[in-house]
Design a protein around this motif. Structure first.
Motif, mmCIF file in Angstrom:
data_model
loop_
_atom_site.group_PDB
_atom_site.id
_atom_site.type_symbol
_atom_site.label_atom_id
_atom_site.label_comp_id
_atom_site.label_asym_id
_atom_site.label_seq_id
_atom_site.Cartn_x
_atom_site.Cartn_y
_atom_site.Cartn_z
ATOM 1 N N UNK A 84 -5.701 -4.317 0.418
ATOM 2 C CA UNK A 84 -6.684 -4.688 -0.605
ATOM 3 C C UNK A 84 -6.040 -5.124 -1.924
ATOM 4 N N UNK A 85 -4.742 -4.940 -2.062
ATOM 5 C CA UNK A 85 -4.057 -5.314 -3.296
ATOM 6 C C UNK A 85 -3.837 -6.828 -3.352
ATOM 7 N N UNK A 86 -3.746 -7.388 -4.548
ATOM 8 C CA UNK A 86 -3.588 -8.854 -4.676
ATOM 9 C C UNK A 86 -2.400 -9.438 -3.907
ATOM 10 N N UNK A 87 -1.223 -8.781 -3.994
ATOM 11 C CA UNK A 87 -0.044 -9.260 -3.277
ATOM 12 C C UNK A 87 0.131 -8.592 -1.920
ATOM 13 N N UNK A 88 -0.572 -7.492 -1.697
ATOM 14 C CA UNK A 88 -0.485 -6.766 -0.429
ATOM 15 C C UNK A 88 0.831 -6.068 -0.196
ATOM 16 N N UNK A 89 1.517 -5.693 -1.289
ATOM 17 C CA UNK A 89 2.794 -5.001 -1.112
ATOM 18 C C UNK A 89 3.137 -4.174 -2.341
ATOM 19 N N UNK A 90 3.882 -3.101 -2.075
ATOM 20 C CA UNK A 90 4.380 -2.245 -3.144
ATOM 21 C C UNK A 90 5.887 -2.085 -2.982
ATOM 22 N N UNK A 91 6.524 -1.654 -4.045
ATOM 23 C CA UNK A 91 7.932 -1.291 -4.010
ATOM 24 C C UNK A 91 7.980 0.214 -4.265
ATOM 25 N N UNK A 108 16.186 4.341 -1.405
ATOM 26 C CA UNK A 108 16.323 3.418 -2.531
ATOM 27 C C UNK A 108 15.142 2.441 -2.523
ATOM 28 N N UNK A 109 14.979 1.685 -3.559
ATOM 29 C CA UNK A 109 13.825 0.775 -3.658
ATOM 30 C C UNK A 109 13.637 -0.030 -2.372
ATOM 31 N N UNK A 110 12.433 0.008 -1.837
ATOM 32 C CA UNK A 110 12.041 -0.744 -0.634
ATOM 33 C C UNK A 110 10.660 -1.336 -0.851
ATOM 34 N N UNK A 111 10.423 -2.458 -0.247
ATOM 35 C CA UNK A 111 9.085 -3.057 -0.260
ATOM 36 C C UNK A 111 8.354 -2.613 0.993
ATOM 37 N N UNK A 112 7.121 -2.161 0.798
ATOM 38 C CA UNK A 112 6.228 -1.872 1.918
ATOM 39 C C UNK A 112 5.125 -2.912 1.867
#
Length: 166
Positions: A84-91, A108-112
């Protein structure tokens, strides 16, 4: 036991949605400046999960807590919120903390951005050996967490830090 799993799913989903659940949450200040190509938001949320592993918790509680975060990341609710998020991804980054100088980055930082990347992060959380450490310093955890945002290669529309324990 299931309460910890459920609360983990709620906390992660609320942080993604921009709720006030996060211990420290703020819009990315760089997004208020004129954006250059490099500064443009690439993820919807930059999320730091800071997890207490002090001796105030026993080994069973630590295992339940870790399982809760892993299950939250692959939960139907989380993946639905992600879509539902605008970009459809989080870090996301995940670290464990105890004393003021005892923090260990587990993820460590990852994109889901969907089920596959969520599964990979959850599996990595679960495969890391559980540890315990002396003392409890939430201020140490927050002081460690805040600079992590500057190290994240993925700029987000929002930032959140959840320093928690079950």
């Amino acid at each position: 036991m299931r309460w910890c799993v459920s609360i983990g799913a709620v906390l992660v989903a609320c942080a993604m949605a921009g709720g006030d659940v996060a211990s420290v949450a703020a819009p990315n200040p760089k997004n208020h400046l004129a954006e250059t190509k490099d500064e443009k938001a690439t993820v919807d949320v930059e999320l730091v999960l800071a997890v207490d592993v002090s001796y105030s918790m026993d080994m069973d509680e630590l295992a339940i807590q870790r399982e809760g975060y892993a299950q939250a990341i692959v939960s139907k609710e989380f993946l639905q919120a992600l879509k539902s998020l605008p970009n459809g991804k989080i870090s996301i980054t995940y670290f464990e903390w105890a004393a003021s100088s005892d923090q260990k980055i587990i993820i460590p930082w990852r994109v889901i951005d969907g089920p596959e990347t969520a599964d990979a992060v959850a599996n990595e959380i679960m495969k890391t050996p559980i540890r315990r450490a002396s003392r409890t310093s939430i201020s140490g955890a927050i002081n460690f967490a805040m600079p992590l945002f500057d190290e994240n290669p993925h700029r987000g529309l929002r930032r959140g830090c959840r320093a928690a324990r079950c």
